[in-house]
Design a protein around this motif. Structure first.
Motif, PDB file in Angstrom:
ATOM      1  N   TYR A  61      33.557 -15.914  16.604  1.00  0.00           N
ATOM      2  CA  TYR A  61      32.250 -16.222  17.190  1.00  0.00           C
ATOM      3  C   TYR A  61      32.348 -17.505  17.998  1.00  0.00           C
ATOM      4  CZ  TYR A  61      30.045 -12.764  14.124  1.00  0.00           C
ATOM      5  OH  TYR A  61      29.691 -11.590  13.486  1.00  0.00           O
ATOM      6  N   TYR A  62      31.437 -17.642  18.971  1.00  0.00           N
ATOM      7  CA  TYR A  62      31.197 -18.921  19.615  1.00  0.00           C
ATOM      8  C   TYR A  62      29.907 -19.471  19.020  1.00  0.00           C
ATOM      9  CZ  TYR A  62      34.882 -18.438  23.093  1.00  0.00           C
ATOM     10  OH  TYR A  62      36.111 -18.341  23.704  1.00  0.00           O
ATOM     11  N   VAL A  63      29.960 -20.711  18.525  1.00  0.00           N
ATOM     12  CA  VAL A  63      28.861 -21.286  17.762  1.00  0.00           C
ATOM     13  C   VAL A  63      28.386 -22.571  18.441  1.00  0.00           C
ATOM     14  CG1 VAL A  63      28.153 -22.178  15.515  1.00  0.00           C
ATOM     15  CG2 VAL A  63      29.823 -20.319  15.652  1.00  0.00           C
ATOM     16  N   ALA A  64      27.063 -22.677  18.588  1.00  0.00           N
ATOM     17  CA  ALA A  64      26.433 -23.891  19.120  1.00  0.00           C
ATOM     18  C   ALA A  64      25.290 -24.276  18.189  1.00  0.00           C
ATOM     19  CB  ALA A  64      25.909 -23.662  20.525  1.00  0.00           C
ATOM     20  N   THR A  65      25.157 -25.563  17.898  1.00  0.00           N
ATOM     21  CA  THR A  65      24.123 -26.046  16.989  1.00  0.00           C
ATOM     22  C   THR A  65      23.144 -26.933  17.751  1.00  0.00           C
ATOM     23  OG1 THR A  65      25.672 -25.978  15.135  1.00  0.00           O
ATOM     24  CG2 THR A  65      23.687 -27.303  14.849  1.00  0.00           C
ATOM     25  N   LEU A  66      21.824 -26.643  17.558  1.00  0.00           N
ATOM     26  CA  LEU A  66      20.766 -27.370  18.258  1.00  0.00           C
ATOM     27  C   LEU A  66      19.825 -28.000  17.236  1.00  0.00           C
ATOM     28  CD1 LEU A  66      19.807 -24.681  20.936  1.00  0.00           C
ATOM     29  CD2 LEU A  66      21.412 -26.582  21.182  1.00  0.00           C
ATOM     30  N   PRO A  67      19.234 -29.122  17.586  1.00  0.00           N
ATOM     31  CA  PRO A  67      18.185 -29.682  16.716  1.00  0.00           C
ATOM     32  C   PRO A  67      16.984 -28.742  16.668  1.00  0.00           C
ATOM     33  CG  PRO A  67      18.947 -31.315  18.308  1.00  0.00           C
ATOM     34  CD  PRO A  67      19.526 -30.015  18.737  1.00  0.00           C
ATOM     35  N   ALA A  68      16.300 -28.732  15.551  1.00  0.00           N
ATOM     36  CA  ALA A  68      15.175 -27.823  15.394  1.00  0.00           C
ATOM     37  C   ALA A  68      14.077 -28.075  16.414  1.00  0.00           C
ATOM     38  CB  ALA A  68      14.615 -27.946  13.977  1.00  0.00           C
ATOM     39  N   ARG A  69      13.971 -29.296  16.972  1.00  0.00           N
ATOM     40  CA  ARG A  69      12.945 -29.639  17.946  1.00  0.00           C
ATOM     41  C   ARG A  69      13.428 -29.494  19.387  1.00  0.00           C
ATOM     42  NH1 ARG A  69       7.890 -29.776  15.662  1.00  0.00           N
ATOM     43  NH2 ARG A  69       8.086 -30.547  13.514  1.00  0.00           N
ATOM     44  N   SER A  70      14.558 -28.862  19.608  1.00  0.00           N
ATOM     45  CA  SER A  70      15.103 -28.730  20.965  1.00  0.00           C
ATOM     46  C   SER A  70      14.172 -27.871  21.826  1.00  0.00           C
ATOM     47  CB  SER A  70      16.490 -28.106  20.920  1.00  0.00           C
ATOM     48  OG  SER A  70      16.930 -27.801  22.214  1.00  0.00           O
ATOM     49  N   PRO A  71      13.897 -28.283  23.073  1.00  0.00           N
ATOM     50  CA  PRO A  71      13.054 -27.492  23.977  1.00  0.00           C
ATOM     51  C   PRO A  71      13.713 -26.156  24.363  1.00  0.00           C
ATOM     52  CG  PRO A  71      13.979 -29.374  25.150  1.00  0.00           C
ATOM     53  CD  PRO A  71      14.309 -29.559  23.701  1.00  0.00           C
ATOM     54  N   ILE A  72      15.007 -26.077  24.201  1.00  0.00           N
ATOM     55  CA  ILE A  72      15.685 -24.804  24.498  1.00  0.00           C
ATOM     56  C   ILE A  72      15.168 -23.704  23.564  1.00  0.00           C
ATOM     57  CG2 ILE A  72      17.913 -23.638  24.555  1.00  0.00           C
ATOM     58  CD1 ILE A  72      19.234 -26.294  25.191  1.00  0.00           C
ATOM     59  N   LEU A  73      14.961 -24.057  22.306  1.00  0.00           N
ATOM     60  CA  LEU A  73      14.459 -23.082  21.347  1.00  0.00           C
ATOM     61  C   LEU A  73      13.036 -22.648  21.694  1.00  0.00           C
ATOM     62  CD1 LEU A  73      15.825 -24.699  18.046  1.00  0.00           C
ATOM     63  CD2 LEU A  73      16.815 -22.816  19.366  1.00  0.00           C
ATOM     64  N   ASP A  74      12.216 -23.567  22.184  1.00  0.00           N
ATOM     65  CA  ASP A  74      10.854 -23.212  22.586  1.00  0.00           C
ATOM     66  C   ASP A  74      10.882 -22.211  23.746  1.00  0.00           C
ATOM     67  OD1 ASP A  74       9.647 -24.847  20.670  1.00  0.00           O
ATOM     68  OD2 ASP A  74       9.770 -26.610  21.982  1.00  0.00           O
ATOM     69  N   ASP A  75      11.775 -22.455  24.698  1.00  0.00           N
ATOM     70  CA  ASP A  75      11.870 -21.533  25.837  1.00  0.00           C
ATOM     71  C   ASP A  75      12.329 -20.147  25.379  1.00  0.00           C
ATOM     72  OD1 ASP A  75      11.042 -23.570  27.471  1.00  0.00           O
ATOM     73  OD2 ASP A  75      13.026 -23.939  28.366  1.00  0.00           O
ATOM     74  N   MET A  76      13.238 -20.090  24.414  1.00  0.00           N
ATOM     75  CA  MET A  76      13.702 -18.796  23.896  1.00  0.00           C
ATOM     76  C   MET A  76      12.579 -18.052  23.182  1.00  0.00           C
ATOM     77  SD  MET A  76      17.450 -19.961  22.421  1.00  0.00           S
ATOM     78  CE  MET A  76      17.780 -18.392  21.632  1.00  0.00           C
ATOM     79  N   ALA A  77      11.696 -18.789  22.505  1.00  0.00           N
ATOM     80  CA  ALA A  77      10.605 -18.158  21.764  1.00  0.00           C
ATOM     81  C   ALA A  77       9.486 -17.689  22.689  1.00  0.00           C
ATOM     82  CB  ALA A  77      10.058 -19.135  20.721  1.00  0.00           C
ATOM     83  N   PHE A  78       9.235 -18.416  23.788  1.00  0.00           N
ATOM     84  CA  PHE A  78       8.077 -18.114  24.626  1.00  0.00           C
ATOM     85  C   PHE A  78       8.452 -17.485  25.974  1.00  0.00           C
ATOM     86  CE2 PHE A  78       6.648 -21.653  21.868  1.00  0.00           C
ATOM     87  CZ  PHE A  78       5.581 -21.021  21.249  1.00  0.00           C
ATOM     88  N   THR A  79       9.713 -17.145  26.158  1.00  0.00           N
ATOM     89  CA  THR A  79      10.079 -16.480  27.402  1.00  0.00           C
ATOM     90  C   THR A  79       9.413 -15.114  27.474  1.00  0.00           C
ATOM     91  OG1 THR A  79      11.938 -15.831  28.796  1.00  0.00           O
ATOM     92  CG2 THR A  79      12.139 -15.390  26.454  1.00  0.00           C
TER      93      THR A  79
END
Length: 214
Positions: free
Chosen positions: A166-184
């Motif tokens: 696998y390729y693994v990347a770890t993000l902080p729970a408050r990362s704006p990237i996660l918000d964009d993934m949820a609301f795209t």
């Protein structure tokens, strides 16, 4: 019997002519001058006797005609099927077909896990560290690569490292990237060096994992 008698070709057996005796009548003379009786044999009885003695040979056994041998059929060598060529990337990522698969969610200890396509792409929330790990299955994964995440809002890049296929990347729970993934709107694209791009639908499992980490 008076005169000569010829019984020829009786049942395929030829009898030689027999010369009749110079004596006539039913008596023959013997050296002592006494007359002896002569037994007359009929033609049908003689033929029956010869047949019983094996004079008529059995018909020859028929010889089977050898069948013509079939000519050897030439062996056809199978033709190798060429490997399918990968489809070119669409000009607009929103026009690409969605990658086949569905989302599932499960709680594993302190982690909230959302899985897409049978571990093709996984999001793991670690509540103790308040981080979300993105895991993308990759063939021949090695070293570090750049992972691109494209949403309706923006395109982001993160660094991912190889870990057991696998390729693994770890993000902080408050990362704006996660918000964009949820609301795209509908989907997001996940591109990784040396791997085909994934077009993943944004279902409620994505938002759930993010919310569990905050």
């Amino acid at each position: 019997m008076d005169g000569d008698w010829d019984a020829s070709d009786m049942g395929h057996c030829t009898l030689e002519k027999r010369r009749s005796s110079f004596h006539t009548g039913r008596m023959k003379a013997n050296p002592r001058g006494r007359a002896l009786p002569v037994r007359l044999v009929s033609a049908p009885a003689l033929a029956l006797t010869l047949f019983a003695a094996g004079c008529i040979p059995a018909p020859p056994a028929s010889t089977p005609t050898p069948s013509a041998s079939r000519p050897a059929q030439p062996q056809v060598q199978p033709t190798a099927t060429p490997a399918p060529r990968p489809l070119p990337e669409p000009a607009n990522w929103r026009d690409a077909p969605v990658t086949p698969g569905t989302w599932s969610w499960a709680q594993s200890g302190p982690r909230s896990v959302a899985d897409f396509g049978g571990s093709l792409f996984t999001m793991r929330c670690d509540t103790r560290n308040a981080t979300v790990t993105l895991e993308r299955r990759a063939q021949g994964a090695a070293g570090r690569v750049t992972m691109g995440i494209t949403t309706m809002q923006d395109t982001h890049t993160v660094t991912a490292e190889a870990r057991q296929g696998y390729y693994v990347a770890t993000l902080p729970a408050r990362s704006p990237i996660l918000d964009d993934m949820a609301f795209t709107r509908g989907r997001f694209a996940l591109s990784t060096q040396g791997q085909p791009t994934l077009y993943i639908p944004s279902w409620t499992e994505v938002s759930r994992v993010i919310e569990d980490c905050r």
